[in-house]
Structure formats: structure tokens, C-alpha cells
Design an enzyme around this catalytic site. Structure first.
Site, PDB file in Angstrom:
ATOM      1  CB  SER A 100      31.646  18.881   7.746  1.00  0.00           C
ATOM      2  OG  SER A 100      30.789  19.790   7.528  1.00  0.00           O
ATOM      3  CE1 TYR A 125      27.151  16.498  11.090  1.00  0.00           C
ATOM      4  CE2 TYR A 125      28.282  18.361  10.177  1.00  0.00           C
ATOM      5  CZ  TYR A 125      27.653  17.624  10.024  1.00  0.00           C
ATOM      6  OH  TYR A 125      27.989  17.236   8.830  1.00  0.00           O
ATOM      7  CE  LYS A 129      30.458  15.277  10.254  1.00  0.00           C
ATOM      8  NZ  LYS A 129      30.333  13.303  10.309  1.00  0.00           N
TER       9      LYS A 129
END
Ligand code: UDP
Length: 316
Positions: A100, A125, A129
Site C-alpha cells: 500500500s 495497517y 505492510k
């Protein structure tokens, strides 16, 4: 052209029943691959039998059957069993990882290219990643028989042009466009705009929205790259163009013909003012570029929303 009777290449798709996953499975089928999907139904609706509804529709759209197993990738025993089954035939050492743009954290410059520093992520998050990217890079460094393509997604929106599959977040949508389209269809009253005092033209946050079908096709390009024994490669998947929250509201009003009321509220913690890609490396090295513009993204999103007012759940 593929030889008749040649065995179609199998691709294991984790989380393939979800929004990005289901669109990618469809593109894989159309490109002649055989996707094997695992998903734990965390963010997917059950259809007939053991199939997720999204993949049942993918089967309907493509006229092909999808191999699916309900599985949690945290279930090590089950995963190992599956890998053994697949590895015995293929020897899996090629990986496409869904990363991302949030790995870039607060942009030091724009547009973001792949050499922009990563790691000082503004949310957990993004951090997860980032950690996985690091592990995969180390793995490929240490063992040259591995190849990996890390795809840094910008903001996927829209839906397949048929309107049969699309994004169906459970509960209150976190992301902008699912929320906007639920306001347009009358499921929610008004959009909360998270801050209009950013250093941008209209004060609202700017993001690089990309059509989910373009994003899905990026994975096909990545699979081709793996064939070159490419080692570990990293690509942005974005359009290179940023739009503000208010521009997105306007675009969706145009596509839907509906008024989308909004109110400005406080900034959301962890949000950055602007984030958009320099997508030129993916064009140079993968031959991939986003083809669909903002109008198509909103028209396709609206078609999906209109045809499926309650997403994949059948209406009461
Ligand atoms: N946003 C908003 N209201 C919402 C959801 C998002 O104003 O209900 C804004 C958010 O502050 C950001 C943009 O819309 O500027 C995109 O947010 P999203 O969560 O979709 O993507 P991300 O921030 O992860 O890039």
C-alpha cells in the site's frame, strides 16, 4: 496464443473473495490462469454452497469455475497442507504482494516514486505492510531462487463494468468512496469530510484514486514480470493524478445524478494532506498503466451500488 491443452498456470490468491481479490480473480481467469482462492470470509458474504457470493458472480461473468477453499491464512497446518499440494507440482517461489502507498508515511515530496523512504507509517495497517515488504526483500536477497513483485496500491475504487461485483464493506465504511456511494443511494444521510484546513487547493485531502479493474490488471503484469526471474521488484499502482474529497463528491454527484450532502468535521488522525503516485516505473518495466479515468470509476461504482443496494447480501 496459448497452446490448446497446455496446462493453465495456477495462481494462489489469498483473500480472493474480497473487493480487490474478486476483481483480480476475474482478470486472472480472463488472462488464462487458473486461480486457486482461499479466504476466511472475514470481509465476504457466503453465496450458494461453499462459494463466496462474489466468486459465484465471477464464475457467472466468466463462464469458468473457480477453485475455492475456506481457509484462514493464520491456520498454519491448513496452509502448509495447501502449499504442499501446490508446491509438489509447481514449487512456489514467486510472489505478488499487495502492499500500500501508506508505507510511504507522510510524503517528503510528491509525486511519490518507489525510492521515497518507507517505514515511518502513520497507522498500524501501513506498518504491517512495511514489515512484510522488508521480510520479502530480505528473503529474495538471501535466496536468489525467490522472485517477488511488491505492488503499492494507491486508492482503488469503482467496480467491474457489469455491476455484478464491487466493494461491499461490512458495517460503516472507513473509506471515502464506499461511504459516498452509500450516501448517494440513501443508505446514509451525509458524508463527514475529515477536515478542510489541509494545505491543498480546497483544503480537503488529496488522493490518487485508481479503478479497481486497472489495479487488478496490474497483477497480471506483475505475474509476467516474475517470469523474467526478476528478484524483488517494487511498483506503485496509481494513476499519477490526485483528486480532493470535494472533487470526488462532485464526480459522484455527476455519475449518480444525486445530491450528496456533506458536513465538514475534524481531521482524522493519521491522515496526510496529499498522496499521489509517480506511476512511470510500472509503465517502463511492467508495460502497465491505468487506462480508466475518474468518470468511469464513478459510473462503475454507481452501477454496482444501484444494482446491489445492500451489496452481496440479498435484500430482506
Ligand atoms: N475521507 C473523508 N470522509 C470519510 C472517509 C474519508 O473525508 O468518511 C477522506 C480522508 O480524510 C482522505 C480521503 O477521504 O483525505 C480518502 O480516505 P480513504 O480512507 O478512502 O483513503 P486513505 O486515507 O487510506 O488514503
Amino acid at each position: 496464443m496459448s497452446r490448446a491443452g497446455a496446462m493453465a498456470e495456477k495462481v494462489l490468491v489469498t483473500g480472493g473473495a474480497g473487493y480487490i481479490g474478486s476483481h483480480t480473480v476475474l482478470e486472472l481467469l480472463e488472462a488464462g490462469y487458473t486461480p486457486v482462492v482461499i479466504d476466511n470470509f472475514h470481509n465476504a458474504i457466503r453465496g450458494e454452497g461453499s462459494m463466496p457470493e462474489s466468486l459465484r458472480r465471477v464464475q457467472e461473468l466468466t463462464g469458468r469455475s473457480v477453485e475455492f477453499e475456506e481457509m484462514d491464512i493464520l491456520d498454519q497446518a491448513a496452509l502448509q497442507c495447501l502449499f504442499k499440494k501446490i508446491m509438489r507440482v509447481h514449487g512456489v517461489k514467486n510472489l505478488v504482494f499487495s502492499s500500500s502507498a501508506t508505507v510511504y508515511g507522510k510524503p517528503q515530496y510528491l509525486p511519490l516514486d518507489e525510492s521515497h523512504p518507507t517505514g515511518s507509517c502513520t497507522n498500524p495497517y501501513g506498518k504491517s505492510k512495511f514489515f512484510i515488504e522488508e521480510m520479502i526483500q530480505d528473503l529474495c536477497q538471501a535466496d536468489k531462487t525467490w522472485n517477488a513483485v511488491l505492488l503499492r496500491y494507491f486508492n482503488p475504487i469503482g467496480a467491474h463494468a457489469s455491476g455484478h461485483i464491487g466493494e461491499d464493506p461490512q458495517g460503516i465504511p472507513n473509506n471515502l468512496m464506499p461511504y459516498v456511494s452509500q450516501v448517494a443511494i440513501g443508505r446514509r444521510e451525509a458524508l463527514n469530510v475529515f477536515g478542510n484546513d489541509y494545505d491543498t487547493e480546497d483544503g480537503t485531502g488529496i488522493r490518487d484514486y485508481i479503478h479497481v479493474v486497472d489495479l487488478a490488471k496490474g497483477h497480471i503484469a506483475a505475474l509476467r514480470k516474475l517470469k523474467e526471474q526478476c528478484g524483488c521488484r517494487i511498483y506503485n499502482l496509481g494513476t499519477g493524478t490526485g483528486y480532493s474529497v470535494l472533487q470526488m463528491v462532485q464526480a459522484m454527484e455527476k455519475a449518480s445524478g444525486k445530491k450528496i450532502p456533506y458536513k465538514v468535521v475534524a481531521r482524522r488522525e493519521g491522515d496526510v494532506a496529499a498522496c499521489y503516485a509517480n506511476p512511470s516505473l510500472a509503465l517502463e518495466e511492467l508495460g502497465w498503466t491505468a487506462a480508466l479515468g475518474l468518470d468511469r470509476m464513478c459510473e462503475d461504482l454507481w452501477r454496482w451500488q444501484k444494482q446491489n443496494p445492500s451489496g452481496f447480501s440479498s435484500q430482506a
